[in-house]
Scaffold this active site. Sequence first.
Site, mmCIF file in Angstrom:
data_model
loop_
_atom_site.group_PDB
_atom_site.id
_atom_site.type_symbol
_atom_site.label_atom_id
_atom_site.label_comp_id
_atom_site.label_asym_id
_atom_site.label_seq_id
_atom_site.Cartn_x
_atom_site.Cartn_y
_atom_site.Cartn_z
ATOM 1 N N CYS A 77 -35.650 -2.187 35.501
ATOM 2 C CA CYS A 77 -35.332 -3.437 34.803
ATOM 3 C C CYS A 77 -36.596 -4.263 34.567
ATOM 4 O O CYS A 77 -37.160 -4.827 35.517
ATOM 5 C CB CYS A 77 -34.304 -4.226 35.610
ATOM 6 N N CYS A 94 -36.400 -7.961 35.488
ATOM 7 C CA CYS A 94 -36.413 -8.122 36.949
ATOM 8 C C CYS A 94 -37.850 -8.209 37.463
ATOM 9 O O CYS A 94 -38.146 -8.963 38.400
ATOM 10 C CB CYS A 94 -35.706 -6.943 37.625
#
Length: 324
Positions: free
Chosen positions: A79, A82
């Site tokens: 991700c 993230c």
Amino acid sequence: MQPRNMSMSGVVDLAAVKAAQEAKAKAEQARADAARQGGGGGVSPASLVIDVDEAGFESEVLQRSTEVPVVIDFWAEWCEPCKQLSPVLERLALEYNGRFLLAKIDVDANQMLMQQFGVQGIPAVFAVVAGQALPLFQGAAAESQIRGTLDQLVQVAEERFGLTGLTVDGDAEPGDAPEAPEMPAGPYDALLEAAVQALDAGDFGGAVQAYRNVLSDDPANTEAKLGLAQAELLHRVQGLDPQQVRKDAAEKPGDATAQIAAADLDLVGGHVEDAFGRLIDTVRRTAGDDRDAVRVRLLELFEVVGGDDPRVIAARRALARALF
């Protein structure tokens, strides 16, 4: 291990009220114990950011949340957002110097936790306070917005549950974090404690009076305002016959008194939307003094649940439509 009530404000049934009071009492006891031991028991700065899995969730998140707010960062290696958000949260965990604990959960390795929190996409950030889970935000966010959210979380955790955070060992860099001063005993601590003890003993009338005593001198006291709203609700339903109340409400849909009593029982039982919907429907059916009495009781129930709860926000809009 399943997350509970997804709102800090929705503490409305008897069990939840008692759990909140017990969480606060436990936090106060832990601080008192640490003080008697000469201030020991601090954590290292490295302990403010932890990796958590399903096996450790109960002890490392739920149990720790009775001592300090736990912010959960749901992330994954693949991700990209993230990778931008996680370092910011980690830095802020150190900067806030023990006011919250950051728990990082890899969703690929912990699918069950992801499902239990209802995570629809990552990054997703939640918090757990005194065993109660709530969503904070999803996706990338500006640091100023994150700080505002964390400030609100810390404030609510302290005001509602007495969670003032962890003591961090070691010397902090200048400017790294605001000082967490030793909180002196407030002038109303004895009265608030008396109210808590009265609630625990089922003396709801005594709790009401104790909270009113605080508010007579300090009308803005947040803990006393919340406690009074809860204690008054519990006092009202204490002597009711639930079966008779439900029967009266079903037979008299336009009777303001019957619907108000049933709404109180709805809320104590945790049926928040039912309580609000019942009174909004009654506002539509009534007029004059009856209508005003229903409106006032609905506003009182909003205080019990908390003005920032999404259910209260939605009900306020519905009430406005019913009135105008």
